[in-house]
Design a protein around this motif. Sequence first.
Motif, PDB file in Angstrom:
ATOM      1  N   TYR A  98      54.834  54.160   9.418  1.00  0.00           N
ATOM      2  CA  TYR A  98      53.397  53.902   9.538  1.00  0.00           C
ATOM      3  C   TYR A  98      52.770  53.958   8.149  1.00  0.00           C
ATOM      4  CZ  TYR A  98      53.126  59.060   9.436  1.00  0.00           C
ATOM      5  OH  TYR A  98      53.265  60.402   9.102  1.00  0.00           O
ATOM      6  N   TYR A  99      51.550  53.464   8.041  1.00  0.00           N
ATOM      7  CA  TYR A  99      50.762  53.584   6.819  1.00  0.00           C
ATOM      8  C   TYR A  99      49.828  54.788   6.938  1.00  0.00           C
ATOM      9  CZ  TYR A  99      52.001  48.640   6.070  1.00  0.00           C
ATOM     10  OH  TYR A  99      52.659  47.458   5.914  1.00  0.00           O
ATOM     11  N   GLN A 124      40.716  65.532   9.505  1.00  0.00           N
ATOM     12  CA  GLN A 124      40.909  64.090   9.394  1.00  0.00           C
ATOM     13  C   GLN A 124      42.369  63.872   9.005  1.00  0.00           C
ATOM     14  OE1 GLN A 124      37.440  61.895   8.049  1.00  0.00           O
ATOM     15  NE2 GLN A 124      38.718  60.903   6.509  1.00  0.00           N
ATOM     16  N   ASN A 125      43.210  63.543   9.996  1.00  0.00           N
ATOM     17  CA  ASN A 125      44.641  63.534   9.744  1.00  0.00           C
ATOM     18  C   ASN A 125      45.378  62.595  10.679  1.00  0.00           C
ATOM     19  OD1 ASN A 125      45.374  65.019  12.258  1.00  0.00           O
ATOM     20  ND2 ASN A 125      44.289  66.706  11.272  1.00  0.00           N
ATOM     21  N   VAL A 126      46.655  62.387  10.365  1.00  0.00           N
ATOM     22  CA  VAL A 126      47.562  61.622  11.217  1.00  0.00           C
ATOM     23  C   VAL A 126      48.806  62.465  11.418  1.00  0.00           C
ATOM     24  CG1 VAL A 126      48.574  60.429   9.215  1.00  0.00           C
ATOM     25  CG2 VAL A 126      48.856  59.478  11.516  1.00  0.00           C
ATOM     26  N   THR A 207      54.759  59.415  19.719  1.00  0.00           N
ATOM     27  CA  THR A 207      53.295  59.469  19.769  1.00  0.00           C
ATOM     28  C   THR A 207      52.738  59.639  18.367  1.00  0.00           C
ATOM     29  OG1 THR A 207      53.327  60.523  21.957  1.00  0.00           O
ATOM     30  CG2 THR A 207      51.284  60.674  20.693  1.00  0.00           C
ATOM     31  N   LEU A 208      51.863  58.714  17.948  1.00  0.00           N
ATOM     32  CA  LEU A 208      51.096  58.867  16.715  1.00  0.00           C
ATOM     33  C   LEU A 208      49.637  59.069  17.086  1.00  0.00           C
ATOM     34  CD1 LEU A 208      51.103  56.914  13.393  1.00  0.00           C
ATOM     35  CD2 LEU A 208      49.006  56.968  14.751  1.00  0.00           C
ATOM     36  N   VAL A 209      48.999  60.078  16.505  1.00  0.00           N
ATOM     37  CA  VAL A 209      47.568  60.322  16.704  1.00  0.00           C
ATOM     38  C   VAL A 209      46.906  60.416  15.337  1.00  0.00           C
ATOM     39  CG1 VAL A 209      45.811  61.902  17.585  1.00  0.00           C
ATOM     40  CG2 VAL A 209      47.907  61.521  18.892  1.00  0.00           C
ATOM     41  N   VAL A 210      45.817  59.686  15.151  1.00  0.00           N
ATOM     42  CA  VAL A 210      45.049  59.757  13.907  1.00  0.00           C
ATOM     43  C   VAL A 210      43.577  59.856  14.278  1.00  0.00           C
ATOM     44  CG1 VAL A 210      45.010  57.217  13.700  1.00  0.00           C
ATOM     45  CG2 VAL A 210      44.536  58.636  11.689  1.00  0.00           C
ATOM     46  N   VAL A 226      43.660  51.179  10.979  1.00  0.00           N
ATOM     47  CA  VAL A 226      44.787  50.590  10.262  1.00  0.00           C
ATOM     48  C   VAL A 226      46.035  51.456  10.437  1.00  0.00           C
ATOM     49  CG1 VAL A 226      45.690  50.011   7.971  1.00  0.00           C
ATOM     50  CG2 VAL A 226      43.335  49.398   8.580  1.00  0.00           C
ATOM     51  N   VAL A 227      45.853  52.768  10.374  1.00  0.00           N
ATOM     52  CA  VAL A 227      46.979  53.690  10.547  1.00  0.00           C
ATOM     53  C   VAL A 227      47.566  53.551  11.943  1.00  0.00           C
ATOM     54  CG1 VAL A 227      47.691  56.104  10.502  1.00  0.00           C
ATOM     55  CG2 VAL A 227      45.962  55.282   8.885  1.00  0.00           C
ATOM     56  N   ALA A 228      46.714  53.583  12.958  1.00  0.00           N
ATOM     57  CA  ALA A 228      47.191  53.496  14.346  1.00  0.00           C
ATOM     58  C   ALA A 228      47.904  52.176  14.614  1.00  0.00           C
ATOM     59  CB  ALA A 228      46.015  53.668  15.304  1.00  0.00           C
TER      60      ALA A 228
END
Length: 236
Positions: A98-99, A124-126, A207-210, A226-228
Amino acid sequence: MAVSTSCLSWVPATASNWKLKLLPFNEPSTATSSFSSSSTINCSIERISRDEGIYNRRPLLLGVGALATSLLGASPLFAEEIPKNYRAFVDSTDGYSYYYPSDWREFDFRAHDSAFKDRYLQLQNVRVKFIPTEKKDIHEEGPLDEVVNFLVKHRYAAPNQKTTIYDMKERTIDGKIYYTFEYKLSSRAFSRTSFATIAIANGRYYTLVVGANDRRWRRYRDMLKVVADSFRVLDI
């Protein structure tokens, strides 16, 4: 060529046991590090210890010339495809990438495989985690709306939190299916809005959470989207 293929095809076969954080070619490193950097490429590689069941992170300095030749030979457009002010995180061992914003720093987030946060705003994180599964793709979990509603209301929210789902979408990239959705969790004292992307591959449920504090969401929403949207699962 689909996005995930062109962005990730540079990963050499010899790097299958490593995690890589690759910085854009046109941007100098701002991350703190104990090793020297190059004006062309700056990357850190982290060895994973399977025997201990935890990550033993050992920054190493590779031969920059050899690495550059490998990357450019595999994908000449790789640097151009990383959005400005972002970096790429690629875990070829655990099968995902991911970016993340280029001024964020890595940190440990409990029960997660990788995580980055804003230098000054820790909320504020991913972060990314995965669990084992026998299912082959996310469709086996159920339709998009059913899966998203269940996750947000019964997995992500605490008992005292109100849930709001703003948007959800399904995408197929290189044969992999992704569910991405935007949701808000709020209580009397605090509200947070996030994007999540989920996918199944390699016998794992990823699972990605941002997200960010709700007061800052409107300002940073597009950046976090953009990250998600960048999350990809890789074949391992």
